[in-house]
Design an enzyme around this catalytic site. Structure first.
Site, mmCIF file in Angstrom:
data_model
loop_
_atom_site.group_PDB
_atom_site.id
_atom_site.type_symbol
_atom_site.label_atom_id
_atom_site.label_comp_id
_atom_site.label_asym_id
_atom_site.label_seq_id
_atom_site.Cartn_x
_atom_site.Cartn_y
_atom_site.Cartn_z
ATOM 1 N N CYS A 1 -1.597 0.821 1.089
ATOM 2 C CA CYS A 1 -3.007 1.264 0.826
ATOM 3 C C CYS A 1 -4.102 0.749 1.008
ATOM 4 C CB CYS A 1 -2.550 1.877 -0.608
ATOM 5 S SG CYS A 1 -3.810 3.126 -1.033
ATOM 6 N N HIS B 1 2.170 5.386 0.139
ATOM 7 C CA HIS B 1 2.730 4.605 -0.872
ATOM 8 C C HIS B 1 4.370 4.586 -0.404
ATOM 9 C CE1 HIS B 1 -0.462 2.964 -3.235
ATOM 10 N NE2 HIS B 1 -1.143 4.143 -3.088
ATOM 11 N N GLU C 1 6.552 2.841 -1.715
ATOM 12 C CA GLU C 1 7.206 2.536 -3.027
ATOM 13 C C GLU C 1 7.331 3.675 -3.904
ATOM 14 O OE1 GLU C 1 4.192 1.685 -2.372
ATOM 15 O OE2 GLU C 1 2.887 1.613 -4.127
#
Lengths: 252, 215
Positions: free
Chosen positions: B89, B195, B197
């Protein structure tokens, strides 16, 4: 192309999941971390925790739940309830929340949203609005403190202002519809999506899968939020997505 | 044992990123330690570096500069020693020459380009928030096991995007009004706008590919 999102919402009271019916009757539905894990496995697009007792009790419980959830769920997590200080936002984000929803504090001081968005970016500041129709005056009014206080502020004026100050997303709950299982207030949602340029989550009133479709098609919502239809196993997230897909909605 | 360092400079997604890397690492054959980098000295033992990032370009840049000696040590590690690097990001956006979010702020300049606001149209909402599918511009180890089709969907949340100067650095895009940069890469450096994650299985797969990547 961006997908329409389905967001199961867990109301959390003293570390346990509950679902309020018109914000009064509460039923226990388990451990928030475990429930979030189930939704993660089912392919929910996001999970929302609303700490309904946060204003009155120690906040550490919710931080702990967020931390534990972020350890096992690799999906976006929005957390709200009693967020009134920048420090609350900071701690929630560091605990693993992706977005923080602000409700009463944003009404009390609109600049709180500006400050929070400047500091952490609009993308993680969700403004939650509890709206109730005032039929006599033919407008929706903003309620605060879990729907207990009527501020008499016009919802449409409020959302325009709060977005201009930096709100990155709106979570609109119709208090007239919440707990009724009769569908979203799509008139309200549509009027809001017409005037703001940020994503809007429709909330309050989902009783079946067609209501989710209506929120997207009639309300033009970017995301639909529901609680009880998922919590009590009536429908899985997968079933909801399949249903929406068959009706032409672009879901993941 | 291999050490993956995740730079901790107060960015919001540090906890989630660390946990996602730990989750992936525990299932791999090689022994991996996930280390949080707090200062320049922490970078030294690392074999790979991850730079997460949430918030504004200038704040993230300031957060890194405020850690004494961190940026020069990082540049040595990545540009001179060639350690694999992943920016997530804003951590990816910082690789650009310059960022136009709020105040104009210089980036690291590791991958030529600028970070500018997503071109708005009447119907396009900003931030670009939610799940979007990515298209691969070319084959790369970071996409191993991922299919270049509609179902490869990941989670985005951003208002600014990376405009690459050289098309060869653009590894993947998503469609949001126009083509928006999703993955960039050059030599031992990878950046992703989404993202990983937070992108469930596909995101974890992407992280696994980064850990296994030998540029």
């Amino acid at each position: 192309m961006l997908k329409s999102r389905i967001i199961p919402c867990l109301d959390v009271n003293k570390g346990r999941v509950v679902k309020g019916t018109n914000f009064v009757n509460l039923r226990d539905a388990g451990d928030p971390v475990e429930v979030a894990k189930i939704y993660d496995e089912q392919g929910a697009d996001e999970v929302c925790f609303l700490d309904i007792t946060a204003s009155h009790e120690n906040r550490d419980t919710i931080y702990d739940i967020v931390r534990k959830t972020a350890e096992v769920c690799f999906m976006p997590l929005t957390v709200g309830g009693g967020v009134s200080k920048i420090e609350h936002i900071r701690t929630l984000l560091l605990s693993g929340a992706d977005k923080v929803s602000v409700n009463s504090a944003a009404v009390k001081d609109n600049n709180f949203v500006r400050y929070a968005a400047d500091k952490y970016g609009s993308q993680c500041i969700v403004v939650a609005v509890d709206a109730k129709k005032n039929d006599a005056q033919n407008k929706w009014e903003v309620y605060t403190h879990g729907g207990r206080i009527n501020t008499e502020i016009d919802v449409l004026h409020y959302v325009e202002r709060i977005v201009s100050l930096g709100a990155g997303e709106l979570l609109i709950t119709s208090m007239d519809k919440d707990g009724t299982r009769s569908g979203f207030d799509n008139t309200l949602i549509k009027q809001i999506t017409d005037i703001v340029n940020v994503p809007v989550i429709a909330s309050g009133g989902v009783g079946n899968l067609q209501h989710l479709v209506d929120g997207i098609k009639l309300g033009h919502a970017d995301a639909v939020l529901a609680a009880s239809i998922f919590h009590f196993g009536e429908y899985t997230i997968n079933e909801a997505k399949q249903y929406m897909k068959e009706r032409g909605i672009n879901v993941r | 044992m291999e050490i993956i360092g995740i730079i901790d400079y107060g960015s919001g997604n540090i906890h989630s990123a660390t946990k996602a890397f730990e989750n992936v690492a525990k299932d791999l054959k090689k022994e991996i330690k996930i280390l949080r980098i707090h200062n320049a000295a922490d970078i030294k033992p690392c074999d790979r570096i991850v730079l997460p990032g949430v918030g504004a370009f200038k704040d993230c840049k300031a957060g890194l500069i405020n850690i004494d000696g961190l940026v020069p040590t990082l540049e040595k590690k990545i540009l001179d020693e060639g350690a694999p690097f992943l920016g997530i990001c804003v951590g990816m956006q910082l690789l650009a020459d310059i960022g136009f979010e709020g105040e104009t702020t210089p980036g690291f300049g590791w991958i030529p380009g600028v970070v500018d606001k997503i071109p708005a149209t009447a119907s396009l909402k900003i931030p670009h928030m939610g799940w979007n599918n990515i298209k691969f511009n070319r084959a790369h180890s970071i996409f191993n096991g991922l299919e270049n089709k509609e179902e490869t969907i990941v989670y985005f949340v951003h208002s600014y995007y990376f405009q690459v100067k050289k098309m060869e650095d653009l590894l993947g895009v998503c469609d949001y009004g126009s083509e928006i940069t999703a993955v960039i890469g050059k030599d031992n450096i990878i950046g992703c706008q989404f993202h990983p994650e937070k992108s469930q299985k596909i995101g974890l797969k992407f992280i696994k590919n980064f850990i296994n990547w030998s540029p």
